[in-house]
Design an enzyme around this catalytic site. Structure first.
Site, PDB file in Angstrom:
ATOM      1  N   SER A   1       0.857  -1.187   0.000  1.00 24.67           N
ATOM      2  CA  SER A   1       0.000   0.000   0.000  1.00 24.67           C
ATOM      3  C   SER A   1       0.892   1.236   0.000  1.00 24.67           C
ATOM      4  O   SER A   1       2.088   1.148   0.318  1.00 24.67           O
ATOM      5  CB  SER A   1      -0.903  -0.016   1.229  1.00 24.67           C
ATOM      6  OG  SER A   1      -0.132  -0.220   2.393  1.00 24.67           O
TER       7      SER A   1
ATOM      8  N   GLU B   1       1.252   5.454   1.097  1.00 20.96           N
ATOM      9  CA  GLU B   1       0.748   6.569   1.902  1.00 20.96           C
ATOM     10  C   GLU B   1       1.187   7.893   1.292  1.00 20.96           C
ATOM     11  O   GLU B   1       2.346   8.046   0.915  1.00 20.96           O
ATOM     12  CB  GLU B   1       1.302   6.426   3.329  1.00 20.96           C
ATOM     13  CG  GLU B   1       0.936   7.573   4.243  1.00 20.96           C
ATOM     14  CD  GLU B   1       1.369   7.316   5.679  1.00 20.96           C
ATOM     15  OE1 GLU B   1       1.243   6.171   6.166  1.00 20.96           O
ATOM     16  OE2 GLU B   1       1.847   8.277   6.308  1.00 20.96           O
TER      17      GLU B   1
ATOM     18  N   ASP C   1      -0.563  13.735  17.275  1.00 19.46           N
ATOM     19  CA  ASP C   1       0.451  14.235  18.207  1.00 19.46           C
ATOM     20  C   ASP C   1      -0.079  15.452  18.943  1.00 19.46           C
ATOM     21  O   ASP C   1      -0.834  16.244  18.377  1.00 19.46           O
ATOM     22  CB  ASP C   1       1.732  14.605  17.444  1.00 19.46           C
ATOM     23  CG  ASP C   1       2.520  13.362  17.075  1.00 19.46           C
ATOM     24  OD1 ASP C   1       2.526  12.420  17.889  1.00 19.46           O
ATOM     25  OD2 ASP C   1       3.105  13.339  15.981  1.00 19.46           O
TER      26      ASP C   1
ATOM     27  N   PHE D   1      13.495  13.151  10.674  1.00 23.30           N
ATOM     28  CA  PHE D   1      12.124  12.662  10.761  1.00 23.30           C
ATOM     29  C   PHE D   1      12.045  11.489  11.747  1.00 23.30           C
ATOM     30  O   PHE D   1      11.144  11.407  12.588  1.00 23.30           O
ATOM     31  CB  PHE D   1      11.700  12.230   9.356  1.00 23.30           C
ATOM     32  CG  PHE D   1      10.230  12.046   9.163  1.00 23.30           C
ATOM     33  CD1 PHE D   1       9.313  12.762   9.905  1.00 23.30           C
ATOM     34  CD2 PHE D   1       9.759  11.142   8.216  1.00 23.30           C
ATOM     35  CE1 PHE D   1       7.947  12.583   9.717  1.00 23.30           C
ATOM     36  CE2 PHE D   1       8.405  10.952   8.017  1.00 23.30           C
ATOM     37  CZ  PHE D   1       7.505  11.678   8.781  1.00 23.30           C
TER      38      PHE D   1
ATOM     39  N   HIS E   1       3.660  -1.567   3.694  1.00 26.72           N
ATOM     40  CA  HIS E   1       3.075  -0.222   3.573  1.00 26.72           C
ATOM     41  C   HIS E   1       4.215   0.758   3.316  1.00 26.72           C
ATOM     42  O   HIS E   1       5.141   0.865   4.130  1.00 26.72           O
ATOM     43  CB  HIS E   1       2.346   0.135   4.872  1.00 26.72           C
ATOM     44  CG  HIS E   1       1.741   1.504   4.867  1.00 26.72           C
ATOM     45  ND1 HIS E   1       0.576   1.809   4.189  1.00 26.72           N
ATOM     46  CD2 HIS E   1       2.132   2.668   5.461  1.00 26.72           C
ATOM     47  CE1 HIS E   1       0.276   3.086   4.371  1.00 26.72           C
ATOM     48  NE2 HIS E   1       1.206   3.631   5.123  1.00 26.72           N
TER      49      HIS E   1
HETATM   50  P1  FAD Z   1      -2.799   6.074  20.833  1.00 30.09           P
HETATM   51  O1  FAD Z   1      -2.973   4.669  20.412  1.00 30.09           O
HETATM   52  O2  FAD Z   1      -3.946   6.752  21.473  1.00 30.09           O
HETATM   53  O3  FAD Z   1      -1.542   6.119  21.814  1.00 30.09           O
HETATM   54  C1  FAD Z   1      -1.000   7.359  22.242  1.00 30.09           C
HETATM   55  C2  FAD Z   1      -0.237   7.149  23.540  1.00 30.09           C
HETATM   56  O4  FAD Z   1      -1.158   6.909  24.601  1.00 30.09           O
HETATM   57  C3  FAD Z   1       0.700   5.946  23.513  1.00 30.09           C
HETATM   58  O5  FAD Z   1       1.836   6.260  24.264  1.00 30.09           O
HETATM   59  C4  FAD Z   1      -0.099   4.851  24.179  1.00 30.09           C
HETATM   60  O6  FAD Z   1       0.734   3.898  24.789  1.00 30.09           O
HETATM   61  C5  FAD Z   1      -0.916   5.654  25.210  1.00 30.09           C
HETATM   62  N1  FAD Z   1      -2.231   5.068  25.471  1.00 30.09           N
HETATM   63  C6  FAD Z   1      -3.078   4.514  24.564  1.00 30.09           C
HETATM   64  N2  FAD Z   1      -4.208   4.117  25.173  1.00 30.09           N
HETATM   65  C7  FAD Z   1      -4.069   4.437  26.493  1.00 30.09           C
HETATM   66  C8  FAD Z   1      -4.897   4.285  27.645  1.00 30.09           C
HETATM   67  N3  FAD Z   1      -6.106   3.705  27.553  1.00 30.09           N
HETATM   68  N4  FAD Z   1      -4.442   4.750  28.846  1.00 30.09           N
HETATM   69  C9  FAD Z   1      -3.216   5.336  28.942  1.00 30.09           C
HETATM   70  N5  FAD Z   1      -2.383   5.497  27.875  1.00 30.09           N
HETATM   71  C10 FAD Z   1      -2.809   5.047  26.678  1.00 30.09           C
HETATM   72  N6  FAD Z   1      -0.223  11.599  12.981  1.00 30.09           N
HETATM   73  C11 FAD Z   1      -0.958  12.573  12.385  1.00 30.09           C
HETATM   74  O7  FAD Z   1      -1.134  13.646  12.972  1.00 30.09           O
HETATM   75  N7  FAD Z   1      -1.525  12.401  11.138  1.00 30.09           N
HETATM   76  C12 FAD Z   1      -1.391  11.242  10.443  1.00 30.09           C
HETATM   77  O8  FAD Z   1      -1.919  11.105   9.330  1.00 30.09           O
HETATM   78  C13 FAD Z   1      -0.621  10.187  11.032  1.00 30.09           C
HETATM   79  N8  FAD Z   1      -0.461   9.000  10.390  1.00 30.09           N
HETATM   80  C14 FAD Z   1       0.222   7.995  11.007  1.00 30.09           C
HETATM   81  C15 FAD Z   1       0.347   6.763  10.347  1.00 30.09           C
HETATM   82  C16 FAD Z   1       1.036   5.710  10.937  1.00 30.09           C
HETATM   83  C17 FAD Z   1       1.137   4.372  10.212  1.00 30.09           C
HETATM   84  C18 FAD Z   1       1.643   5.891  12.225  1.00 30.09           C
HETATM   85  C19 FAD Z   1       2.413   4.768  12.872  1.00 30.09           C
HETATM   86  C20 FAD Z   1       1.529   7.111  12.889  1.00 30.09           C
HETATM   87  C21 FAD Z   1       0.818   8.174  12.300  1.00 30.09           C
HETATM   88  N9  FAD Z   1       0.671   9.411  12.937  1.00 30.09           N
HETATM   89  C22 FAD Z   1      -0.050  10.416  12.332  1.00 30.09           C
HETATM   90  C23 FAD Z   1       1.333   9.677  14.219  1.00 30.09           C
HETATM   91  C24 FAD Z   1       0.409   9.472  15.459  1.00 30.09           C
HETATM   92  O9  FAD Z   1      -0.677  10.365  15.424  1.00 30.09           O
HETATM   93  C25 FAD Z   1       1.244   9.716  16.704  1.00 30.09           C
HETATM   94  O10 FAD Z   1       2.224   8.723  16.852  1.00 30.09           O
HETATM   95  C26 FAD Z   1       0.487   9.908  18.007  1.00 30.09           C
HETATM   96  O11 FAD Z   1       1.377  10.419  18.994  1.00 30.09           O
HETATM   97  C27 FAD Z   1      -0.125   8.641  18.576  1.00 30.09           C
HETATM   98  O12 FAD Z   1      -1.197   8.237  17.856  1.00 30.09           O
HETATM   99  P2  FAD Z   1      -1.867   6.795  18.132  1.00 30.09           P
HETATM  100  O13 FAD Z   1      -3.051   6.718  17.276  1.00 30.09           O
HETATM  101  O14 FAD Z   1      -0.869   5.721  18.052  1.00 30.09           O
HETATM  102  O15 FAD Z   1      -2.316   7.011  19.678  1.00 30.09           O
END
Ligand code: FAD
Length: 289
Positions: free
Chosen positions: A15, A17, A109, A217, A267
């Site tokens: 895929s 991105e 983030d 990055f 990916h």
């Molecule tokens: P979560 O899964 O919510 O995790 C965030 C943090 O909270 C982690 O440290 C986790 O351990 C902790 N956590 C999770 N659940 C709980 C809970 N219940 N209690 C306590 N702590 C918890 N960012 C963008 O802004 N735009 C994008 O398009 C984008 N695309 C991405 C694509 C990929 C493939 C990846 C790997 C990352 C991408 N990101 C993007 C980055 C991402 O938004 C950041 O890494 C962000 O800091 C975490 O997002 P997450 O969805 O993993 O968060």
């Protein structure tokens, strides 16, 4: 078209991105790259989404163009930090109308100057968004995962537990953060499978063609640059042609190793460029014919 339906028909694939272009004037270049890579037959393509909704309209436009001009399965990245329920409902409604049937549910983030960030509101974690997207519509849902652990995670164990919660809430597959040493991926996969995570986990491959840029990055994403990568690029710094060759070679070796160890889907982070990814796919062609 749901990615889960495509996956059920294809036992291998890749895929791509993209990020949305900065303005409408960027449409032609953007769609040129999408079209070139689409010709290789990806399982799906995805478009990133700025945290806090900062690229909402641009992401939406880019997805609309792709659905209008191709028959690819498309996925929108979607972040929930600071988002309102009504705003997300509207966007998901638009996506359904366009034929965007797949969402990468992310937290996003925190704003750059918030060093002691504590999540608040309805959407605190990606988990909340997975549940919400499942509730609102018939989407296939993916989530992000981190072979080296997410930078805010207290431990690798907790990191896996939170990933498992996202999958249990309804994620169909996961995509990893970039990594440059496959041992991180294999260790992560082992921990994930032991924790009962059974969904496909697409390794995220970042082609390194501009080493300094990728190093920076990778620093933001807390992805380790292994010494072997550093040593490989040292003689080629400032030489784009040689860097391209080395980057392609490194990515082909990395992907060969993954595919040889049972990985079925890759990916690619394209950075909206087709050259390196095309060359990498040429190098991997025996695996995808
Ligand atoms: P979560 O899964 O919510 O995790 C965030 C943090 O909270 C982690 O440290 C986790 O351990 C902790 N956590 C999770 N659940 C709980 C809970 N219940 N209690 C306590 N702590 C918890 N960012 C963008 O802004 N735009 C994008 O398009 C984008 N695309 C991405 C694509 C990929 C493939 C990846 C790997 C990352 C991408 N990101 C993007 C980055 C991402 O938004 C950041 O890494 C962000 O800091 C975490 O997002 P997450 O969805 O993993 O968060």
């Amino acid at each position: 078209m749901k990615i889960t339906d495509v996956l059920s028909k294809r036992d291998r694939g890749f895929s791509f991105e993209f990020f949305p272009p900065k303005s409408i004037e960027g449409k032609e270049d953007f769609m040129g790259v999408v079209g070139t890579l689409a010709a290789r037959g990806p399982v799906y393509v995805s478009v990133t989404y700025g945290a806090g909704g900062s690229t909402r309209d641009r992401t939406r436009n880019a997805l609309l163009w792709i659905t209008e001009e191709t028959d690819l399965a498309v996925m929108s990245h979607l972040t929930c930090i600071g988002a309102e329920r009504a705003e997300l409902e509207d966007l998901l409604g638009d996506y359904k109308r366009f034929g965007v049937d797949n969402i990468l549910a992310l937290r996003g983030d925190p704003p750059k100057d918030m060093y002691d960030f504590r999540p608040s509101g309805e959407f605190r974690y990606a988990l909340d968004l997975v549940r919400f997207v499942r509730e609102v519509g018939d989407f296939s849902v993916a989530v992000a995962c981190y072979p080296e652990g997410h930078q805010e995670s207290p431990s690798l164990q907790k990191d896996i537990e939170y990933t498992r919660m996202k999958v249990d809430a309804g994620a169909d597959f996961a995509i990893t953060q970039m990594f440059f040493d496959n041992r991180y991926y294999y260790d992560f996969l082992d921990r994930a499978r032991k924790a009962g995570i059974t969904v496909p986990i697409f390794p995220g491959i970042m082609p390194v063609t501009d080493f300094e840029k990728i190093r920076k990055f990778a620093g933001f994403c807390h992805a380790t640059i292994p010494p072997k990568l550093e040593e490989l690029f040292a003689p080629a710094l400032g030489d784009p042609e040689e860097s391209m060759k080395l980057g392609v070679h490194y990515a082909v070796s990395q992907c060969e190793d993954l595919l040889g160890n049972g990985v079925r889907y890759l990916h690619f982070y394209t950075l909206n460029k087709s050259d390196a990814v095309l060359k990498i796919l040429d190098g991997l062609s025996p695996h995808f014919t």
